[in-house]
Design an enzyme around this catalytic site. Structure first.
Site, PDB file in Angstrom:
ATOM      1  N   ARG A  29       7.514  95.094  20.275  1.00 17.09           N
ATOM      2  CA  ARG A  29       7.215  94.065  21.262  1.00 17.09           C
ATOM      3  C   ARG A  29       6.635  94.638  22.570  1.00 17.09           C
ATOM      4  O   ARG A  29       6.626  93.977  23.600  1.00 17.09           O
ATOM      5  CB  ARG A  29       8.491  93.289  21.606  1.00 17.09           C
ATOM      6  CG  ARG A  29       9.173  92.606  20.441  1.00 17.09           C
ATOM      7  CD  ARG A  29       9.930  91.381  20.907  1.00 17.09           C
ATOM      8  NE  ARG A  29      11.017  90.970  20.037  1.00 17.09           N
ATOM      9  CZ  ARG A  29      10.881  90.459  18.821  1.00 17.09           C
ATOM     10  NH1 ARG A  29       9.692  90.337  18.275  1.00 17.09           N
ATOM     11  NH2 ARG A  29      11.939  90.082  18.122  1.00 17.09           N
ATOM     12  N   LYS A  43      16.695  91.600  32.287  1.00 16.81           N
ATOM     13  CA  LYS A  43      17.294  91.838  30.980  1.00 16.81           C
ATOM     14  C   LYS A  43      16.700  93.092  30.364  1.00 16.81           C
ATOM     15  O   LYS A  43      15.478  93.223  30.375  1.00 16.81           O
ATOM     16  CB  LYS A  43      16.999  90.632  30.090  1.00 16.81           C
ATOM     17  CG  LYS A  43      17.436  90.785  28.658  1.00 16.81           C
ATOM     18  CD  LYS A  43      16.975  89.619  27.848  1.00 16.81           C
ATOM     19  CE  LYS A  43      17.321  89.904  26.402  1.00 16.81           C
ATOM     20  NZ  LYS A  43      16.729  88.975  25.501  1.00 16.81           N
ATOM     21  N   LYS A  62      11.888  91.102  31.460  1.00 16.37           N
ATOM     22  CA  LYS A  62      12.512  91.400  30.174  1.00 16.37           C
ATOM     23  C   LYS A  62      11.841  92.635  29.596  1.00 16.37           C
ATOM     24  O   LYS A  62      10.634  92.634  29.351  1.00 16.37           O
ATOM     25  CB  LYS A  62      12.369  90.213  29.232  1.00 16.37           C
ATOM     26  CG  LYS A  62      12.929  90.480  27.839  1.00 16.37           C
ATOM     27  CD  LYS A  62      12.892  89.243  26.971  1.00 16.37           C
ATOM     28  CE  LYS A  62      13.385  89.563  25.563  1.00 16.37           C
ATOM     29  NZ  LYS A  62      13.359  88.407  24.692  1.00 16.37           N
TER      30      LYS A  62
HETATM   31  C1  PBG Z   1      14.252  86.408  21.847  1.00 22.71           C
HETATM   32  C2  PBG Z   1      15.423  87.086  22.471  1.00 22.71           C
HETATM   33  C3  PBG Z   1      15.941  88.372  22.260  1.00 22.71           C
HETATM   34  C4  PBG Z   1      17.102  88.466  23.012  1.00 22.71           C
HETATM   35  C5  PBG Z   1      17.246  87.266  23.686  1.00 22.71           C
HETATM   36  N1  PBG Z   1      16.192  86.432  23.344  1.00 22.71           N
HETATM   37  C6  PBG Z   1      15.503  89.471  21.359  1.00 22.71           C
HETATM   38  C7  PBG Z   1      14.212  90.142  21.530  1.00 22.71           C
HETATM   39  O1  PBG Z   1      13.464  89.935  22.497  1.00 22.71           O
HETATM   40  O2  PBG Z   1      13.914  90.913  20.626  1.00 22.71           O
HETATM   41  C8  PBG Z   1      18.022  89.656  23.066  1.00 22.71           C
HETATM   42  C9  PBG Z   1      19.431  89.357  23.408  1.00 22.71           C
HETATM   43  C10 PBG Z   1      20.410  90.436  23.121  1.00 22.71           C
HETATM   44  O3  PBG Z   1      20.078  91.554  22.684  1.00 22.71           O
HETATM   45  O4  PBG Z   1      21.595  90.157  23.323  1.00 22.71           O
HETATM   46  N2  PBG Z   1      13.017  86.886  22.211  1.00 22.71           N
END
Ligand code: PBG
Length: 324
Positions: free
Chosen positions: A218, A249, A196
């Site tokens: 983050r 992701k 991610k």
């Molecule tokens: C929670 C999370 C996020 C997304 C999915 N779970 C946001 C982030 O990490 O800031 C993003 C999903 C999207 O943009 O569709 N941590």
């Protein structure tokens, strides 16, 4: 190798029937997961302004939405909750009667066959908007793990079919696995957000989930978009920690990562076609700059062609209708 004029690549492109016969990538609703946002209140179906066509539902209206998703043949939903009150540790995340836990109950009742997957993370629930416990301005790794464990167990106790940790703390997959096993949930799979990235494509989601970090960013826990090899390591550690499904992701800017992970692991691979990827399509379609249906099908085809078995996408309901 045979070449022109004996070899003519256009021969198999001449008619739709020929193209259909030799098509390498076939989309199916079977691969899709639809993300959904739930919140407290009644009678709420509020459109998310940065994500046209996506809504935040209160529990009373969730039932109808779930029934519709199930009737479209979409196999699963991924639930995100917006709590009543955010606090320093994000305590509603593991409240047995928190928003997501109650949403799971509603969804399982409305459509028992539909897979209800929960996002396991603290950022929607913490007052600071980070995905873990904060000390001296830093997100602590090991101190966050017990909170993720409690959250995953509470989701599963409410009836979730699968949990999906998205926090990017090290060691969270094995921590969650051992807690689930201890509580008698050894049959519940973990879909790990393995690679991610710290991405600008999450912008619209953070508006939807009110989860933007209140200070900093983050980057100290999510991955650097520049790194591909590191994604393989992240995925392999999650495989070693017994993740059942691994995820990359976002999807579109990371198709190379999807392809590399596909080569490397034998587990099912999910790709998350995130909020910013969705909203760009919607915005361009509104302006009349692109053909929404063709473009969306091309994007999802690309993600599947790159190697994703499962696509988590806000386009899922549209796709289900188009693929009928
Ligand atoms: C929670 C999370 C996020 C997304 C999915 N779970 C946001 C982030 O990490 O800031 C993003 C999903 C999207 O943009 O569709 N941590």
């Amino acid at each position: 190798m045979t070449t022109f004029p004996e070899r003519r690549m256009r021969r198999l492109r001449r008619t739709e029937t020929l193209r259909r016969l030799v098509r390498e990538t076939r989309l199916s609703v079977d691969r899709l997961i639809y993300p959904l946002f739930v919140q407290w209140g009644t009678g709420i179906k509020e459109e998310i302004s940065s994500m046209p066509g996506q809504y935040r539902f209160s529990l009373d209206l969730l039932e109808k939405e779930i029934a519709e998703i199930a009737s479209l043949g979409i196999p699963g939903v991924l639930l995100f909750g917006i709590p009543k009150k955010k606090d320093e540790t994000g305590s509603e995340a593991w409240d047995p009667h928190g928003i997501v836990q109650e949403a799971v109950r509603v969804a399982k009742k409305a459509a028992p066959e539909l897979l209800v997957i929960t996002d396991v993370c603290l950022c929607e629930y913490t007052s600071h908007g980070h995905c873990g416990v904060i000390e001296n301005g830093e997100v602590l790794n090991d101190a966050t793990l017990p909170l993720l464990q409690k959250s995953a167990v509470s989701h599963t106790e409410a009836g979730a079919d699968m949990v999906a940790p998205s926090d990017m703390m090290d060691g969270r997959v094995s921590a969650i696995r051992s807690s689930l096993d201890e509580k008698g949930f050894s049959h519940i799979p973990i879909m790990a957000y393995s690679a991610k990235y710290a991405s600008a494509f999450y912008g619209p989601f953070r508006e939807a989930a009110e989860s933007a970090p209140q200070f900093g960013d983050r980057k100290a826990y999510q991955m650097d978009p520049s790194n591909g090899r590191e994604a393989l390591l992240e995925v392999l550690t999650d495989v070693a920690e017994s993740a059942d499904i691994v995820m990359v992701k976002p999807a579109l800017s990371y198709l190379d990562v999807i392809a590399r992970v596909r080569e490397e692991v034998r587990l099912p691979l999910a790709a998350y076609n995130v909020s910013g990827e969705y909203s760009m399509v919607k915005a361009a379609a509104r302006l009349g700059w692109i053909e929404e249906k063709r473009l969306t099908l091309e994007i999802i085809t690309g993600i599947v062609r790159a190697g994703a078995d499962i696509v988590i996408t806000y386009h899922a309901k549209d796709l289900a209708a188009w693929l009928k």
